[in-house]
Design a protein around this motif. Structure first.
Motif, mmCIF file in Angstrom:
data_model
loop_
_atom_site.group_PDB
_atom_site.id
_atom_site.type_symbol
_atom_site.label_atom_id
_atom_site.label_comp_id
_atom_site.label_asym_id
_atom_site.label_seq_id
_atom_site.Cartn_x
_atom_site.Cartn_y
_atom_site.Cartn_z
ATOM 1 N N PHE A 89 2.278 18.660 -2.285
ATOM 2 C CA PHE A 89 2.324 17.273 -2.746
ATOM 3 C C PHE A 89 3.765 16.788 -2.938
ATOM 4 N N GLY A 90 4.696 17.696 -3.174
ATOM 5 C CA GLY A 90 6.101 17.295 -3.169
ATOM 6 C C GLY A 90 6.526 16.830 -1.794
ATOM 7 N N GLN A 91 6.073 17.541 -0.765
ATOM 8 C CA GLN A 91 6.365 17.118 0.600
ATOM 9 C C GLN A 91 5.656 15.818 0.933
ATOM 10 N N THR A 92 4.420 15.665 0.440
ATOM 11 C CA THR A 92 3.690 14.413 0.648
ATOM 12 C C THR A 92 4.423 13.246 -0.009
ATOM 13 N N LEU A 93 5.023 13.486 -1.165
ATOM 14 C CA LEU A 93 5.784 12.444 -1.850
ATOM 15 C C LEU A 93 6.980 12.013 -1.015
ATOM 16 N N ILE A 94 7.702 12.974 -0.457
ATOM 17 C CA ILE A 94 8.854 12.637 0.392
ATOM 18 C C ILE A 94 8.404 11.824 1.602
ATOM 19 N N MET A 95 7.293 12.248 2.201
ATOM 20 C CA MET A 95 6.785 11.511 3.356
ATOM 21 C C MET A 95 6.341 10.109 2.971
ATOM 22 N N ALA A 96 5.792 9.944 1.773
ATOM 23 C CA ALA A 96 5.391 8.609 1.327
ATOM 24 C C ALA A 96 6.606 7.710 1.160
ATOM 25 N N PHE A 97 7.681 8.246 0.594
ATOM 26 C CA PHE A 97 8.917 7.466 0.460
ATOM 27 C C PHE A 97 9.460 7.072 1.831
ATOM 28 N N LEU A 98 9.469 8.041 2.749
ATOM 29 C CA LEU A 98 9.981 7.748 4.086
ATOM 30 C C LEU A 98 9.123 6.710 4.797
ATOM 31 N N SER A 99 7.805 6.781 4.586
ATOM 32 C CA SER A 99 6.929 5.807 5.250
ATOM 33 C C SER A 99 7.208 4.395 4.757
ATOM 34 N N VAL A 100 7.527 4.236 3.472
ATOM 35 C CA VAL A 100 7.854 2.911 2.944
ATOM 36 C C VAL A 100 9.160 2.413 3.546
ATOM 37 N N ILE A 101 10.155 3.304 3.610
ATOM 38 C CA ILE A 101 11.443 2.900 4.186
ATOM 39 C C ILE A 101 11.280 2.507 5.641
ATOM 40 N N MET A 111 0.824 -1.205 0.000
ATOM 41 C CA MET A 111 0.000 0.000 0.000
ATOM 42 C C MET A 111 0.864 1.263 0.000
ATOM 43 N N GLY A 112 1.920 1.276 0.804
ATOM 44 C CA GLY A 112 2.815 2.438 0.834
ATOM 45 C C GLY A 112 3.524 2.657 -0.486
ATOM 46 N N SER A 113 3.943 1.568 -1.135
ATOM 47 C CA SER A 113 4.606 1.689 -2.438
ATOM 48 C C SER A 113 3.641 2.222 -3.489
ATOM 49 N N LEU A 114 2.392 1.731 -3.439
ATOM 50 C CA LEU A 114 1.384 2.225 -4.386
ATOM 51 C C LEU A 114 1.136 3.720 -4.185
ATOM 52 N N ALA A 115 1.028 4.158 -2.944
ATOM 53 C CA ALA A 115 0.827 5.581 -2.669
ATOM 54 C C ALA A 115 2.013 6.414 -3.156
ATOM 55 N N SER A 116 3.214 5.897 -3.005
ATOM 56 C CA SER A 116 4.400 6.618 -3.467
ATOM 57 C C SER A 116 4.412 6.769 -4.978
ATOM 58 N N VAL A 117 4.053 5.699 -5.687
ATOM 59 C CA VAL A 117 4.024 5.759 -7.150
ATOM 60 C C VAL A 117 2.960 6.736 -7.624
ATOM 61 N N LEU A 118 1.764 6.660 -7.036
ATOM 62 C CA LEU A 118 0.696 7.575 -7.424
ATOM 63 C C LEU A 118 1.074 9.022 -7.140
ATOM 64 N N CYS A 119 1.692 9.259 -6.002
ATOM 65 C CA CYS A 119 2.095 10.626 -5.663
ATOM 66 C C CYS A 119 3.163 11.130 -6.625
ATOM 67 N N SER A 120 4.080 10.249 -7.042
ATOM 68 C CA SER A 120 5.112 10.649 -8.007
ATOM 69 C C SER A 120 4.486 11.023 -9.344
#
Length: 433
Positions: A319-331, A286-295
């Motif tokens: 949304f750029g900040q949201t993208l960074i947070m999505a990447f961090l959440s996956v990590i 789910m986190g990876s999907l959110a990261s891809v969609l945000c990108s």
């Protein structure tokens, strides 16, 4: 004040049209009884144009001043976001006096007005100084000029005006832009040609009666024309300009459905994956999907917005900040899974102080009191209050402690994500409202 000025412009325009109507009616009646109407008009033009010099100013002496009353009535406005050039189609109103073009109606069957082609007579050389297309200096159409018997001339040509308008896209897609047009005589100073606003005031509203509000991407919120007099150290004579200031607001209801709602959906999707169990493999998916969609969404917004502006839209920052947070959440989700799955069989306990902290008041804040109460009991295995012994090493395993650490880390990340998302929404999105 702007409403009163706009009403004054409408009243003056109405009076002019009424005068034209009665004049045409009177001339039409005279034409039925007297000589041919068109023949009279041609005779007037032949007489007054015989020794007429269209390159000379209307005043007879060198100390005279020609006053030109000037106004605009926009029809449509377009803004090119890539070149940042505003194009305005407009009617232009000009009114001045040229005594050389006067006659006595009694000598011409009562004829009180005629029409001239613009290239037959002198016209004011009022030019757009900050023209974006420098090679196109002829702004006005070829509509005829109406001349009255007393030498007054009324000209309403159509015009296309192009002006550079640097955009501030901070609040895109609900941004407002202010564009200024500088109009003035190209070759005459203020003692020779004196431009005035239509009602003679220093600042007045622009007539928006003909503007097509429903057919364009931009909405005109305000439009004023101001007379500005400038003097320079080199020269005693004044130089007069008419500064037209137009405030535009981007008007597109579809932005709510193609920009705002998809972006909020992706941001919420990034938040929803924290609802899944901290040791679930679907959490990573789910986190990876959110990261891809945000990108993809950030790239989509980048293609919609011009890169020529000196400011970045706050919605793209959000949304750029949201993208960074999505990447961090996956990590961090990977780290949580590693702690939960890989270390739960470890015979090495977490740091005692950290375990004490997580089983104290912090457990209530993180809503993990049930899990904290099971530390040291192997999740409450009945009849066994000791740790499970590792078969190979004969040492106790600290499964409950590592599970509590993984759950606490996941919960802290969730709280931090929600807090940052709310603060970002207040900082970035709220100003758009």
């Amino acid at each position: 004040m702007s409403k009163m000025a706009g009403s004054g412009v409408h009243l003056l325009t109405s009076v002019v049209w009424l005068l034209l109507y009665f004049t045409v009616s009177a001339n039409a009646g005279d034409a039925e009884e007297g000589p041919d109407w068109w023949d009279l008009g041609q005779r007037i033009k032949n007489k007054i144009l015989k020794n007429y010099d269209k390159t000379a100013m209307p005043h007879r002496d060198h100390n005279g001043t020609t006053t030109v009353y000037y106004s605009l009535s926009p029809i449509g406005i377009w803004m090119n976001d890539d070149t940042q050039i505003m194009t305005m189609n407009t009617f232009v109103y000009m009114f001045w006096k040229d005594e050389r073009l006067s006659w006595e109606p009694e000598d011409f069957g009562g004829m009180k007005y005629v029409f001239f082609s613009p290239d037959q007579i002198w016209r004011p050389d009022i030019t757009l100084y900050n023209n974006a297309k420098v090679k196109e200096t002829h702004h006005y159409g070829n509509q005829p000029v109406m001349a009255f018997r007393n030498g007054y001339l009324y000209w309403v040509p159509s015009a296309e005006l192009n002006v550079e308008c640097p955009q501030d896209l901070t609040y895109w897609p609900y941004d407002r832009q202010v564009c200024i047009l500088f109009l003035g005589s190209w070759s005459r100073h203020g003692w020779q040609l004196n431009p005035e606003s239509w009602n003679g005031r220093n600042k007045t509203a622009v007539n928006l009666k003909w503007y097509m509000k429903t057919s364009h991407h931009w909405r005109v919120e305000a439009a004023t024309i101001e007379r500005v007099v400038m003097k320079y150290d080199c020269c005693p004579e004044p130089y007069v300009t008419l500064d037209v200031e137009i405030t535009l607001a981007r008007d597109s209801p579809s932005f709510v459905f193609i920009v705002i709602l998809p972006g909020l959906g992706i941001a919420l999707l990034t938040l929803v994956h924290f609802v899944l169990p901290f040791d679930s493999k679907q959490k990573l998916l789910m986190g990876s999907l959110a990261s891809v969609l945000c990108s993809v969404y950030v790239i989509y917004l980048g293609n919609m917005v011009t890169h020529q502006s000196g400011s970045s839209p706050i919605i793209i920052k959000f949304f750029g900040q949201t993208l960074i947070m999505a990447f961090l959440s996956v990590i961090l989700a990977c780290v949580v899974c590693r702690i939960s799955s890989g270390l739960k069989m470890s015979t090495t306990p977490p740091p005692p102080k950290l375990t004490l902290l997580l089983t104290g008041p912090l457990a209530r804040v993180l809503l993990l009191t049930d899990m904290a109460s099971k530390v040291g009991t192997n999740f409450g295995l009945e009849g066994n209050n000791e740790h499970v012994m590792d078969v190979a090493s004969k040492k106790p395993r600290y499964e409950a402690e590592w599970q509590l650490l993984a759950a606490s880390l996941d919960r802290v990340i969730c709280y931090a994500f929600v807090l940052i998302l709310v603060i970002s929404a207040l900082v970035y999105v709220l100003p758009l409202a």
